[in-house]
Design an enzyme around this catalytic site. Structure first.
Site, short mmCIF file in Angstrom:
data_model
loop_
_atom_site.label_atom_id
_atom_site.label_comp_id
_atom_site.label_asym_id
_atom_site.label_seq_id
_atom_site.Cartn_x
_atom_site.Cartn_y
_atom_site.Cartn_z
N ARG A 1 -80.39 -53.02 34.29
CA ARG A 1 -80.67 -52.97 35.70
C ARG A 1 -79.61 -53.87 36.30
NH1 ARG A 1 -83.98 -49.97 38.52
NH2 ARG A 1 -85.51 -49.90 36.66
N ARG B 1 -83.69 -48.53 48.85
CA ARG B 1 -83.52 -48.38 47.42
C ARG B 1 -81.82 -48.36 47.04
NH1 ARG B 1 -86.37 -43.30 45.22
NH2 ARG B 1 -85.58 -43.93 43.05
#
Length: 235
Positions: free
Chosen positions: A102, A185
């Site tokens: 990530r 997000r």
């Protein structure tokens, strides 16, 4: 249109595959299609974390202490869990990474981890790209019935607004599907994951796929990209 290459799947070694893309591009759907086509597992860091905690492994105990304290699990601990998972035999032909790497630090660790094993192929990254406004409509337009039927007020609306076509129940919008949550997000994605995309783009182990197509066509394009990346990794 690109023809699916699933017929070649039995003889094709996909190796480690990283699916990248912003929230809502369809990574989960495409991961399931690739699992079915190639018989390889999807490796989710969330699943690994929960499994270690529930099984009471040493790594799980360390993670549980952090989780109970409301502290984020460190990259080092996540990396150890991933390394342990990659030793399992079902990863021999390849695997699909979900939620990892990530960050750029995790990506560089993964590259080093895979390069230490001469029998493991390097990871290839495929980024699914969808226009921001289209993504916004996908997320904020989603409405769900109590039975789990999914509609979208923009692309797949119910016949009667707010009412399920099948059982007449009231459709709801999940709290996570609000524009405010989507915006946050996306900010996180741009800050953390966008550098991962550039990392693999610069290593010629990367292709970008247009995600604003049918699910089947996106799958076909991903499969074709995988074959190109494995056959011509530096092209």
């Amino acid at each position: 249109m690109t023809e699916p290459v699933t017929a070649q799947a039995a003889n094709f070694l996909p190796g480690p595959v990283l699916l990248l893309g912003a929230p809502g591009v369809g990574k989960g759907t495409q991961a399931k299609a690739l699992m079915a086509a190639y018989g390889i597992p999807q490796i989710s860091t969330g699943d690994i974390l929960r499994s270690n905690i529930s099984n009471g492994t040493p790594l799980g105990k360390a993670a549980k202490t952090l989780v109970d304290q409301g502290t984020l699990v460190s990259d080092d601990l996540v990396n150890e869990m991933v390394a342990d998972r990659l030793k399992q035999p079902d990863t021999a032909r390849g695997f699909i990474l979900d939620g990892f790497p990530r960050t750029l630090n995790q990506a560089t660790w993964l590259d080093a981890q895979l390069s230490d094993d001469p029998n493991t192929l390097p990871v290839v990254a495929i980024s699914i790209s969808v226009d921001y406004e289209q993504l916004l409509h996908r997320i904020t337009g989603r409405r769900i019935s109590p039975a789990g039927r999914i509609y979208n007020i923009y692309s797949n609306p119910p016949r009667t607004p707010g009412i399920c076509d099948v059982d007449g129940s009231t459709l709801v919008q999940r709290p996570d599907d609000s524009e405010a949550v989507f915006t946050e997000r996306m900010k996180t994605f741009q800050a953390q994951t966008a550098p991962v995309i550039e990392h693999y783009r610069n290593q010629s182990r990367f292709e970008e796929i247009n995600g604003d197509q049918s699910v089947e066509q996106v799958t076909a394009d991903i499969e074709a990209a995988l074959i190109r990346l494995r056959q011509y990794p530096n092209s």
